[in-house]
Design an enzyme around this catalytic site. Structure first.
Site, short mmCIF file in Angstrom:
data_model
loop_
_atom_site.label_atom_id
_atom_site.label_comp_id
_atom_site.label_asym_id
_atom_site.label_seq_id
_atom_site.Cartn_x
_atom_site.Cartn_y
_atom_site.Cartn_z
N HIS A 100 0.82 -1.22 0.00
CA HIS A 100 0.00 0.00 0.00
C HIS A 100 0.85 1.26 0.00
CE1 HIS A 100 0.13 -0.11 4.55
NE2 HIS A 100 0.12 1.19 4.39
N ASP A 125 1.20 -7.72 2.37
CA ASP A 125 1.26 -6.29 2.06
C ASP A 125 2.71 -5.81 1.88
OD1 ASP A 125 0.83 -3.58 1.79
OD2 ASP A 125 -0.52 -3.41 3.51
N SER A 173 4.05 2.26 8.43
CA SER A 173 3.83 1.27 7.39
C SER A 173 5.13 1.03 6.65
CB SER A 173 2.79 1.76 6.39
OG SER A 173 1.53 1.40 6.83
#
Ligand code: ARG
Ligand code: GLU
Length: 698
Positions: free
Chosen positions: A83, A219, A627
């Site tokens: 992402h 991810d 992230s």
């Protein structure tokens, strides 16, 4: 400085293995080092941050200012989330080459794809410059004068700070302006896309699974840093060479299990851990719900159209993800605050603070703070909500309104400075082209109809048939000619006529009032931080996240989200198959992955029970910006890739509760399994260093 003495005092005073907190990597010696050791770490503070030798921090970069990335090979290979690389993957994708749908793998250096504007920044060194920055500031100054003195002094310090020609410096404020640090940085601007799994792996579970556990998302995406002939930062050139890092992370094939130490090293964006109870109440009871409602109304339309039409799906992929992500986070935040009784607990804490003020004879100095917060927030709440709702409508969810806002700013600029016309046109043209690259007028119109009433304005859809803005060529024609021509055409445009009074109201009333009130609250928050540390010096304070490099640590742990439910800390490939729904837009599983599961073709990536771990939970205190951060084991090896938090735990941005706050990481063994067995990109595996720390004696 008094503040430093306070810090030193609680460094020695608090030695228990507490958790939570995002710590400054250059200040780990003492309390943090001790806590980490108690949690199982074998690392020293110097292993993590050292200016004279390479250390873990040299492998951790800020990815495009919003995510974190880590170096995993001696040739500048870097890992981050799917992402985080999403908009790059999207921008190389088309209906013919759908890398979102099918994944992308460069099988050699020549196939790697450059990305305009993408950068990775490393921290060379960190320096406490509090004394220098605050040198000329005194208590007789107004808040405005203080701030301008601070920025003037900071600019002087930065200008004169010794550095190499390829390095930059910046100064950031910590503890609400009670402390200042200078960072020497290196920013690399030739970053190429190397690999990404298909969305059905990289975004498996999509919005349904986002922010929740059990999770089964791979991810991750892979890029490579290129540097000039001297291994220094450079913009893109085909002559650039793969970057040779000062340190890269070895990857553990042993993984971690419940109770094992983990640390997450990255660039958390923003937290607000020292808010008064009244502010938490305002945010979760009033502020969040209105913004949730606007996003929900927009998503209803966007989601439906993306499912109907592949071209819309690609165009709106990034935008939809951005809107849905915070929408769901805020819902979880409200839930978590309720579930953990955070407001009441913050009030208890405030009672402790008030008692301490009495005991230490500080009532006269600081006793006004909490009642003042109550008064200020009551006054601030309506304008805070109104302002943010405007942003949600004009900058986040509706593109026609966004274009009118940009045009409005253009009109303001050229009215004040007619000679800026050409420059302003160029800027605006760029913005309009950017918006139209991923624009669908029907989606946008549907969004408009749904959201304007929530902002208290009638949705006049007829403007969509009359305005020039919904077609790029027509929109650009509005801006042909001299200042008078342009302003005349613009002010005759139907959408512009509709939006202009709303934008006027925003700039002339709402935003002005917000800025004025916010400044007062911010200043009080600074005093409150000072007061807290003076009244309760033994508490465990860490500075709020501010997009600078931080260390957070904890252990692998499951949690109980509600009565009688317990989540194990590790999910497996079996769970991917359990969730598999053929053809579903969120839960489809690629055939290749199903085949690998059938034949148990796992290579060295299964655990000792023969299962492939996919995701795991930890008690590391993370936030947006973390992230892509490396999860590092007790020995300094990479074991996980941070990508999310559990739903009820997203309130950790305001209140960290070790009972329910968990970060979610992809197990590196799943990442390697996908690269090796699924994608066949063994060229990448060969570059990495894979280790078995648990076999060794330490
Ligand atoms: N919630 C994570 C974060 O805040 C992941 C977002 C991307 N995933 C998604 N399904 N939208 O960034
Ligand atoms: N997914 C988030 C990010 O983009 C991290 C999750 C969180 O907010 O903790 O940084």
């Amino acid at each position: 400085m008094k503040f430093l003495k306070i810090i030193l005092f609680f460094l020695t005073a608090t030695m228990s293995a507490q958790q939570g907190g995002m710590w400054i990597p250059s200040l780990l010696e003492g309390m943090n080092e001790e806590e980490m050791t108690n949690l199982g770490s074998k690392l020293t503070a110097k292993d993590i941050y050292d200016v004279n030798h390479s250390s873990l921090k040299d492998a951790v970069g800020h990815f495009n200012g919003g995510c974190t990335t880590e170096v995993i090979s001696p040739q500048g290979l870097i890992l981050t989330n799917h992402h985080c690389g999403f908009s790059q993957i999207q921008s190389h994708s088309s209906l013919e080459n759908d890398y979102l749908k099918n994944g992308f793998w460069a099988m050699n250096f020549d196939e790697e794809l450059p990305n305009k504007g993408l950068y990775v920044e490393f921290i060379v060194s960190i320096h406490d410059v509090t004394k220098e920055v605050l040198d000329m500031v005194n208590d007789d100054m107004t808040e405005k004068d203080k701030q301008s003195m601070i920025s003037k002094t900071s600019n002087g310090i930065m200008k004169n700070w010794p550095r190499e020609s390829w390095q930059d410096v910046k100064i950031k404020s910590f503890y609400k302006g009670n402390q200042y640090f200078l960072f020497v940085t290196e920013r690399f601007e030739d970053i190429r896309l190397v690999g990404a799994p298909p969305t059905s792996i990289g975004k498996f579970g999509s919005d349904t699974d986002n922010w929740v556990f059990p999770r089964h998302t791979g991810d991750f995406s892979i890029f490579r840093i290129y540097a000039d002939a001297n291994n220094h930062p450079a913009t893109y050139s085909k002559d650039n060479k793969p970057y040779q890092p000062k340190h890269f992370l070895p990857i553990s094939l042993d993984g971690v299990e419940e109770g094992d130490f983990t640390m997450v090293f990255g660039f958390p964006g923003t937290t607000n851990e020292y808010l008064p109870a009244v502010a938490i109440e305002h945010i979760t009871k009033n502020f969040n719900p209105t913004n949730i409602a606007i996003r929900e109304a927009a998503l209803k339309v966007i989601d439906a159209e993306m499912k109907k039409n592949d071209a819309v799906r690609i165009k709106y992929a990034s935008k939809q993800a951005r809107i849905a992500n915070a929408w769901k986070k805020w819902i979880g935040e409200d839930l978590g605050i309720k579930k953990s009784n955070a407001v009441a607990k913050r009030r208890d804490f405030e009672a402790t603070f008030k008692n301490a003020l009495k005991e230490k004879n500080l009532v006269e100095k600081y006793g006004y703070i909490l009642p003042e917060f109550d008064r200020l927030y009551k006054d601030f709440a309506p304008v805070d909500i109104k302002r943010r709702n405007f942003i949600e409508v004009f900058l986040v969810t509706n593109e026609l309104m966004q274009m009118t806002l940009r045009a409005y700013q253009f009109e303001q600029a050229i009215t004040a400075h007619p000679d800026y016309l050409e420059k302003a046109k160029e800027r605006l043209t760029g913005i309009l082209k950017g918006i139209h690259k991923n624009y669908d007028v029907n989606v946008d119109k549907g969004v408009f109809v749904n959201i304007m009433p929530l902002y208290g304005k009638e949705a006049d859809v007829s403007i969509y048939n009359q305005t020039a803005f919904t077609n790029l060529d027509d929109a650009l024609k509005l801006f042909e000619g001299d200042v008078n021509d342009v302003l005349k055409k613009l002010n005759e445009d139907a959408a512009y006529q509709y939006a202009k009074p709303i934008i006027d109201e925003y700039y002339n009333t709402i935003d002005k009032e917000f800025q004025q009130k916010n400044e007062i609250i911010t200043a009080l928050q600074t005093t409150y931080m000072t007061a807290l540390m003076e009244a309760l010096p033994n508490a465990r304070y860490f500075p709020d996240a501010n997009s600078t490099l931080r260390v957070t640590y904890g252990q692998v742990r499951g949690y109980s989200p509600r009565d009688a439910v317990y989540y194990n800390p590790v999910s497996y490939l079996d769970g991917v198959m359990e969730k598999y729904v053929p053809g579903d837009y969120e839960f489809d599983v690629p055939k290749k992955l199903r085949d690998l599961y059938e034949t148990k073709n796992y290579g060295p990536y299964a655990d000792k029970n023969g299962k492939v771990p996919v995701c795991f939970l930890g008690t590391n205190h993370t936030t947006g910006g973390n992230s892509g951060s490396p999860a590092i084991d007790a020995y300094g090896n990479l074991v996980g890739l941070n990508f999310d938090r559990v739903w009820e735990g997203t309130m950790s941005d305001m209140y960290y509760d070790p009972e329910i706050c968990r970060n979610i990481m992809v197990d590196l063994r799943y990442v390697l399994f996908i690269i090796d067995k699924y994608a066949g990109a063994t060229n990448l595996i060969d570059e990495m260093t894979l280790v078995h720390p648990k076999n060794k004696k330490h």
